[in-house]
Design a protein around this motif. Structure first.
Motif, short mmCIF file in Angstrom:
data_model
loop_
_atom_site.label_atom_id
_atom_site.label_comp_id
_atom_site.label_asym_id
_atom_site.label_seq_id
_atom_site.Cartn_x
_atom_site.Cartn_y
_atom_site.Cartn_z
N ASN A 40 1.01 -1.10 0.14
CA ASN A 40 0.04 -0.24 -0.13
C ASN A 40 0.85 1.30 0.17
N HIS A 41 0.12 2.54 -0.37
CA HIS A 41 0.99 3.47 -0.40
C HIS A 41 0.25 4.79 0.35
N ASP A 46 7.26 6.09 2.55
CA ASP A 46 7.28 4.65 2.12
C ASP A 46 8.42 4.31 1.37
N HIS A 47 8.92 5.24 0.43
CA HIS A 47 9.80 5.02 -0.72
C HIS A 47 11.30 4.47 0.17
N PHE A 60 12.31 0.33 -7.09
CA PHE A 60 10.84 1.01 -7.20
C PHE A 60 10.73 1.68 -8.62
N TYR A 117 3.69 -0.29 -6.17
CA TYR A 117 2.38 0.23 -5.34
C TYR A 117 1.27 0.00 -6.38
N ARG A 122 -0.16 7.48 -4.42
CA ARG A 122 -0.43 7.57 -2.80
C ARG A 122 -2.13 7.88 -2.43
#
Length: 240
Positions: A40-41, A46-47, A60, A117, A122
């Protein structure tokens, strides 16, 4: 080289110190071989948090806007993402999805970890949105497992628009690998791709316990932006 400098010297220790993330299920990430980690983002952070806790390098597919921003900030951001080995993907135009798939398959062909993702953007409100089928295409074409991942607490730590994160507990939870070898050779069948993607999203949902929305996040964002613009243009008058 810069990736490992960030991970072990510059950024990784700082992230661990500030967020003190609790890691669950790390044993589900294979120690070698190609695999997709689908998460999930919720936040820009998160990165950085997920790579910081993984033992292996992960690449990514990052949106191209991170590499084309204006001014000094834009150049620094682009330089950072390039140095960290992240791949820019243009999300505009009809060929954008195919370009992302080609780049992702290139990473997997080198027996590396690919981070993606499936929501495509996001979450703007902390909910989990419908996944796009590109993750299913790559999993079936490359014949690799998909490890679901849930980032928990990163939305509260750094919601959209916030530059400096809050101090908030973070949990990074990995689930058991999903094997889709039963669908080998069926990567061009739309119903199969949708079923695989939905299975991946359900696994993420089970880990994250978010509220689920069966719509694409980008579409919901666009609808809400249009409604807000209409409200500004034609504000509601109070009832008398």
């Amino acid at each position: 080289m810069f990736y490992y400098l960030l991970k072990y010297v510059l950024l990784g220790p700082l992230l661990r110190l500030v967020f003190r993330p609790r890691i669950e299920g790390l044993e589900h990430v294979p120690s070698e071989g190609a695999a997709i980690i689908a998460g999930n983002h919720l936040s820009f952070s998160d990165h950085f948090l997920m790579p910081a806790v993984l033992k292996r390098r992960i690449t990514f597919l990052a949106k191209a806007e991170y590499f084309t921003g204006p001014g000094i900030k834009g150049r620094l951001t682009a330089s950072f993402f390039r140095s960290a080995g992240q791949i820019p993907v243009d999300r505009s135009g009809k060929d954008a999805g195919q370009a992302a798939i080609r780049e992702g398959l290139g990473v997997l062909s080198k027996d590396e970890l690919l981070g993606i993702y499936p929501e495509g953007t996001r979450s703007h409100d902390g909910r989990l949105y419908k996944g796009k089928v590109g993750v299913a295409v790559m999993a079936l074409k490359a014949g690799v497992p998909v490890i679901p991942c849930a980032m928990i607490g990163t939305f509260e730590a750094q919601p959209p628009g916030k530059v400096i994160p809050n101090i908030h507990p973070v949990v990074i939870r990995f689930g058991k690998p999903l094997d889709f070898s039963r669908y080998e050779g069926m990567e061009n069948e739309k119903a199969i791709l949708r079923a695989v993607t939905d299975e991946i999203m359900y696994a993420i949902l089970s880990l994250s316990e978010q509220e689920y929305v069966d719509q694409y996040a980008a579409a919901v964002k666009a609808e809400e932006a249009a409604a807000a613009a209409k409200e500004r243009k034609f504000p509601r008058l109070p009832l008398t």
